[in-house]
Write a protein that holds these residues in place. Structure first.
Motif, PDB file in Angstrom:
ATOM      1  N   ARG A 153      94.235  57.871 -36.474  1.00  0.00           N
ATOM      2  CA  ARG A 153      93.541  58.180 -37.701  1.00  0.00           C
ATOM      3  C   ARG A 153      93.151  59.542 -37.653  1.00  0.00           C
ATOM      4  O   ARG A 153      92.175  59.738 -38.576  1.00  0.00           O
ATOM      5  N   SER A 202      92.298  61.306 -41.202  1.00  0.00           N
ATOM      6  CA  SER A 202      90.979  61.036 -41.349  1.00  0.00           C
ATOM      7  C   SER A 202      89.807  61.951 -41.324  1.00  0.00           C
ATOM      8  O   SER A 202      89.178  62.752 -41.926  1.00  0.00           O
ATOM      9  N   ALA A 248      88.560  64.996 -43.663  1.00  0.00           N
ATOM     10  CA  ALA A 248      87.144  64.632 -44.205  1.00  0.00           C
ATOM     11  C   ALA A 248      86.362  65.872 -44.891  1.00  0.00           C
ATOM     12  O   ALA A 248      86.185  65.880 -45.890  1.00  0.00           O
TER      13      ALA A 248
END
Lengths: 411, 285, 452
Positions: free
Chosen positions: C153, C156, C160
């Motif tokens: 991930r 992400s 962000a």
């Protein structure tokens, strides 16, 4: 180094003059008993180049009102853009700011500024010349404290033109070149007024009072068109440069440029009121817009600072302050006594500006209507179109009618 | 054979002449700007190519002026541009790398949204940005930096094009050896992207030196010239007061020349990165 | 564009999760995070719970009122002047500040949508967890969850911060701008304004601004085509000239041209405006070498529209050709030589080689960046604003001149005399539609979009 020196010199003379003024007469209108009680924090906006001498003026103010804290700062884009600068964020704008009178109407309507209290109204009316008070009046209330008047005058080169020549436009152009800018409505819309039309009525506040779509308006357009053919009328965006090089002998400009022109022309510097022009076979006085520079109080200022803001605005536009401003920047005072003082009456520029502003055949006060925004947008292309010939004489009437309708709309 | 040589020679001479002519045409206005900065002038307008009178006063004036604190402007701009450079590069490289090398559900959507957002003219956002920053009490150099960095997230195209050209096999090999994606990013992605990092950083660095609109909107309400950046400060010099454009015109030019020199040098250094970035991105198309 | 993927039937329905899951699942439908905490995914649980509490606190104390005020943009629409006896000054009771109400309303809507998105994502992850528990699969530990952030991930993690910045500095202002177009926010209603639907669109498309909008739109398109085509075409020619056989010191020649591009535009263009003035140096030079007998008004307020428009395109070439020259150079250096050699042997002359081989290849490689340049030129504020300020004047237009583009006119409407914010927002939307249509057509054609 030059600017530095000027500032230094300026402040020295200023200190001297202040001492004299202070000795002569001590604070006439304000009663000293209540002055100690005015408290608050006030932010003041002036133009970048004015900051140094307004700091001096505020120092004087603090001698009388020690409990008011004043921050002198420069406005974002200069007082000419007060409406947009304040409009961007009224809450962040200064509590007291400098503004030309033609923006007062829309600013009052929009709720950006507060009217003057009855007491201040009386003081302003009593101390200043009547046009100044009238220029800041909107719907029977005064909305700003006037401190200077601006009207364009004729600047010319003495070695090329005589005082007799400059009395008429034709006299000037017969002997020399006049460098001027027909793309600026501030310069040439008044030709329509000279031709006998009204802009927003005789009082400048009547929405349907513009009557330019008629024979008089057409005569003014015709006069503008004739200037293109005149070899001695030079269209330029940089008249000062033409004066310096000697290509031109005269120009129309405002008091804000008088110091620059003096430097350029040296001992040949001369100034006179506007000449007369020949419109439709008749010799009439060429008029100018009369602008009044003033300080207004922001309506977003918190209630507890309102009194302090109003007091500051009144103080920095009193006679003493007006004279300091004149000393430093050549802005012509509107205070009656100041205008009568020797320093002012002996200054040819001030005299010419005062002649222009005193009578209504020489100038009209810039209207304060909100529609002036549309007026400025549309009048310049109209004048320029007549001058360049891109509007043919057969179209004059149509174009004038469209213009008149557009600026007379309710919004 | 002889005529062939002569023809070649003629063609070369002709091409040299053409090139020289074009070069002169291109450089004349720049030379004029530099000449004008050394000219004595009190009319606010330079009408001749060769100054009538040379002076150093403009340069002395701009560095010693009391109302226009030039050195403060330089310091502010340097500060803003250095911080912007670091943060913007970080943001841009993160976005570009992610979109180019990683595969995830919203990747396509993100690319489409970014494309759409890029088409709205930026001006209208100024009013909103102003109030957002004001609400956080950031109508200052910090807020301005944030605005510049805020725009970096969508300026990833050239960097992404660059990453696209690096073979994926390298990443895969590393993952086979047990490296996490983070390790791949740090130890393989970043070292290989040095040219594009330099390019992104330099572009971000130059931004604050040439923007006079956003800086004007955000910094002007302070009313303190010492908090301006160079582009707005210089622009304000001419537009602040009636008649100022006459008085300060040549000092304005001198100030412009002073800041144009470092930017020009930076740009000349940057040009080869610029080209490789653009063409790498375009190759994919 | 939309890839079809055969959806695997979800191994559990939400109904099943609700009825068969333990208490923490039921609670998590209302308040996110419980189920994660229950199964020791501490970081995820605490983050979800924290975000949620922060959201509700914000919503109760300010979000709800911000949303409700959005409906009418504030109650009080007009000001009132009153006299304050104690201080002896007039005070103005101001209208509700619609600018702030609208801005925070838009912000509230965005936050609400973001929260909704988070909730949906949470439902999905809850279902996955349920299935893992039910089927006795491995349930990720807290540590594994955290580790995923730097591995599978990672996207992400890296996106962000950029996404927060994009939402705050691009999406929020853009939505705010779009909504402004549906209000009567103008010089007459600068503080308290209201929703007026499509009225502002009507003003621009058929009302008092239509007579300006359509001609300005036409010129904007002409300008964008000419500016893009001229800089590209002559940039390629210049690159080929410098790259041609026999020219030495190529780097030096390139640098001379690049200098022009490198000088900040607010310097070079402002000065160029003086250079081209009626009494400026260029006219003086031309007159002193007797090329012209009277000065040419290139870009002044009273210039001829045609001359001014040609002049801005030429000046734009001065600024733009160096860049496209740089790019073309790189492409030319990388062109496959075999095709050109083959054509030469077949007897093609230099022009034929250029026309049928070199130029098409360059065009092919540069197509995507040409589209970007075209969009950039539609929005080319600097060249027009700094060089001509929109002049020459046109007495048929309202607040614009002959060289004004939509984007400079938009700027005038906001910061000029008339303060028509809503009309400028409408222009912004129309410019967007224009750019979107053009790039969609172009990207479709070049296939660049599919590459993503």
């Amino acid at each position: 180094m030059k600017t530095w020196k000027k500032v230094m010199l300026g402040s020295v003379t200023l200190l001297a003059s202040m001492a004299l003024v202070a000795c002569g007469k001590s604070s006439s209108s304000t009663d000293t008993s209540s002055s100690k009680e005015v408290t608050g924090t006030v932010k003041l906006w002036v133009d970048t180049t004015q900051v140094p001498y307004y700091k001096t003026i505020v120092k004087n103010f603090n001698k009388e009102y020690p409990k008011v804290k004043v921050a002198v700062t420069q406005s974002p884009n200069g007082s000419a853009n007060a409406k947009t600068d304040v409009g961007k964020d009224p809450a962040k704008a200064a509590d007291v700011f400098e503004v030309p009178n033609d923006q007062l109407g829309s600013m009052a309507d929009q709720g950006y500024i507060n009217p003057l209290s009855p007491a201040s109204t009386k003081t302003v009316k009593a101390n200043n010349v009547s046009v100044a008070a009238k220029a800041v009046e909107w719907n029977n209330k005064l909305y700003a404290y006037p401190f200077a008047e601006q009207a364009q005058t004729l600047y010319y080169n003495k070695s090329k033109l005589s005082a007799e020549d400059v009395k008429t436009w034709d006299g000037i152009t017969a002997k020399g070149v006049i460098a001027t800018d027909f793309t600026n409505a501030y310069n040439y819309y008044p030709v329509f007024l000279s031709a006998g039309t009204n802009l927003y009525g005789t009082d400048g506040e009547t929405l349907k009072g513009t009557n330019v779509a008629n024979a008089k308006g057409v005569a003014a357009m015709t006069w503008l068109a004739q200037q293109k053919a005149n070899k001695n009328v030079m269209q330029t965006s940089n008249a000062l440069n033409q004066l310096k090089s000697g290509a031109a002998a005269a120009t129309l400009d405002g008091p804000w440029n008088s110091a620059n022109i003096k430097k350029i022309l040296g001992k040949n510097f001369a100034v006179a009121p506007y000449p007369t022009v020949n419109i439709n076979g008749k010799q009439v006085q060429l008029k100018a817009f009369l602008g009044i520079e003033a300080f207004a109080v922001n309506s977003h200022t918190s209630t507890k600072n309102q009194k302090a803001a109003a007091t500051l605005a009144e103080y920095i536009t009193n006679k003493k302050s007006q004279l300091i401003v004149y000393k430093n920047s050549g802005q012509i005072p509107v205070d009656k006594d100041a205008q009568a003082s020797d320093t002012i009456t002996s200054d040819p520029v001030a005299k010419a500006v005062m002649t222009m502003s005193k009578s209504s055949d020489h100038s009209i006060i810039m209207p304060k209507m909100a529609q002036m925004a549309t007026f400025w947008n549309l009048s310049a292309p109209l004048i320029n179109g007549a001058y360049t010939g891109s509007i043919k004489s057969s179209q004059y009437m149509d174009k004038l009618q469209t213009f008149q309708d557009a600026i007379s709309k309710e919004n | 054979m002889k005529s062939y040589h002569a023809q070649r020679r003629l063609s070369l001479v002709f091409r040299y002449c053409l090139l020289a002519l074009l070069a002169i045409l291109w450089i004349i206005p720049i030379v004029w700007i530099i000449l004008a900065s050394f000219s004595y002038n009190d009319t606010g307008f330079v009408s001749t190519f060769w100054p009538k009178q040379f002076t150093l006063q403009n340069y002395i004036g701009i560095f010693t002026s009391d109302q226009f604190p030039f050195l403060y402007w330089i310091r502010n701009t340097l500060l803003v541009s250095l911080v912007t450079m670091v943060l913007s590069t970080f943001v841009t490289i993160c976005v570009a790398y992610t979109l180019s090398r990683l595969r995830f559900a919203f990747r396509k959507k993100f690319l489409q949204i970014a494309l759409v957002l890029g088409m709205f003219p930026g001006f209208m956002s100024m009013i909103a940005l102003y109030y957002i920053l004001k609400n956080f009490n950031m109508l200052n150099l910090g807020g301005l930096t944030l605005v510049y960095v805020g725009g970096a997230g969508l300026g990833f195209y050239i960097a992404k094009g660059f990453f696209d050209t690096i073979p994926v096999a390298i990443d895969e090999a590393a993952v086979m050896d047990g490296a996490t994606k983070w390790q791949v990013f740090i130890h393989i992605g970043l070292p290989m992207s040095r040219p594009i990092i330099v390019y992104t950083a330099l572009t971000a660095f130059i931004g604050p030196w040439i923007d006079f609109i956003f800086s004007g909107i955000i910094l002007s309400s302070s009313g303190n010239a010492k908090t301006y950046t160079i582009a707005y400060g210089l622009y304000n010099m001419l537009h602040s007061t009636k008649g100022a454009s006459t008085t300060y015109f040549t000092e304005f030019i001198a100030g412009c020349v002073v800041i144009a020199i470092p930017i020009t040098i930076l740009f000349i250094i940057m040009q080869k990165f610029y080209v490789s970035g653009i063409t790498a991105g375009a190759d994919k198309g | 564009m939309f890839k079809k993927h055969n959806k695997v039937q979800p191994p559990a329905t939400y109904r099943e999760v609700w009825s068969k899951g333990d208490v923490s699942f039921k609670l998590s439908f209302l308040l996110m995070g419980f189920v994660q905490l229950r199964h020791k995914q501490w970081a995820k649980g605490i983050a979800l719970l924290g975000i949620q509490i922060a959201f509700w606190v914000w919503f109760i104390f300010s979000g709800a009122s911000a949303l409700s005020m959005l409906s009418n943009l504030g109650e009080i629409k007009s000001k009132k002047v009153v006299f304050d006896q104690t201080q002896g000054v007039y005070l103005t009771k101001l209208p509700d500040n619609s600018v702030l109400i609208l801005l925070f309303g838009v912000l509230a809507v965005i936050l609400l949508l973001a929260m909704l998105g988070l909730y949906i994502a949470h439902l999905r992850s809850m279902r996955t967890l349920y299935v893992q528990l039910r089927d006795g699969e491995h349930v990720p530990t807290n540590h594994e969850n955290l580790h995923a952030l730097i591995d599978e991930r990672l996207h992400s993690t890296l996106l962000a911060v950029p996404i927060v910045l994009i939402v705050a500095f691009t999406i929020l202002p853009t939505v705010y701008m779009i909504s402004m177009a549906f209000t009567n926010y103008d010089g007459k209603h600068p503080i308290g304004f209201s929703w007026t639907g499509f009225k502002a669109f009507g003003n621009v498309l058929t009302g008092d601004l239509a007579g300006t909008f359509f001609p300005v739109l036409g010129w904007t398109l002409v300008w964008a085509v000419c500016a893009t085509a001229t800089t590209f075409f002559f940039g390629v020619l210049l690159a080929m000239l410098i790259e041609s056989k026999g020219i030495t010191h190529k780097g030096f020649w390139r640098t001379i041209f690049v200098i022009v591009y490198a000088v900040p535009q607010f310097v070079s263009l402002l000065m160029m405006a003086q250079f081209l003035d009626l009494q400026g140096p260029l006219n003086n030079i031309l007159m002193s070498i007797h090329l012209i007998s009277s000065p040419i008004n290139f870009i002044g307020a009273s210039a001829s529209p045609l001359v001014a428009r040609i002049t801005v395109i030429v000046v734009n070439m001065w600024i733009g050709i160096p860049v496209s020259m740089l790019i073309s150079t790189a492409i030319i250096q990388n062109l496959p030589q075999d095709q050109i050699e083959a054509a030469r042997i077949d007897g093609a002359n230099a022009w034929q080689v250029f026309r049928s081989i070199t130029f098409p290849q360059i065009l092919f490689v540069m197509a995507p960046s040409l589209i970007q340049q075209f969009i950039g030129n539609i929005n080319n504020f600097n060249v027009i604003y700094l060089l001509t300020a929109g002049y020459p004047m046109n007495n048929n237009y309202n607040g614009a001149g002959d060289t004004d583009l939509l984007v400079t006119w938009l700027y005038n409407l906001v910061f000029g005399q008339t303060q028509r914010y809503n009309a400028s927002a409408v222009l912004g939307i129309l410019i967007f539609i224009l750019s979107a249509v053009f790039s969609l057509i172009a990207y479709r054609r070049t296939n660049a979009f599919k590459e993503g």
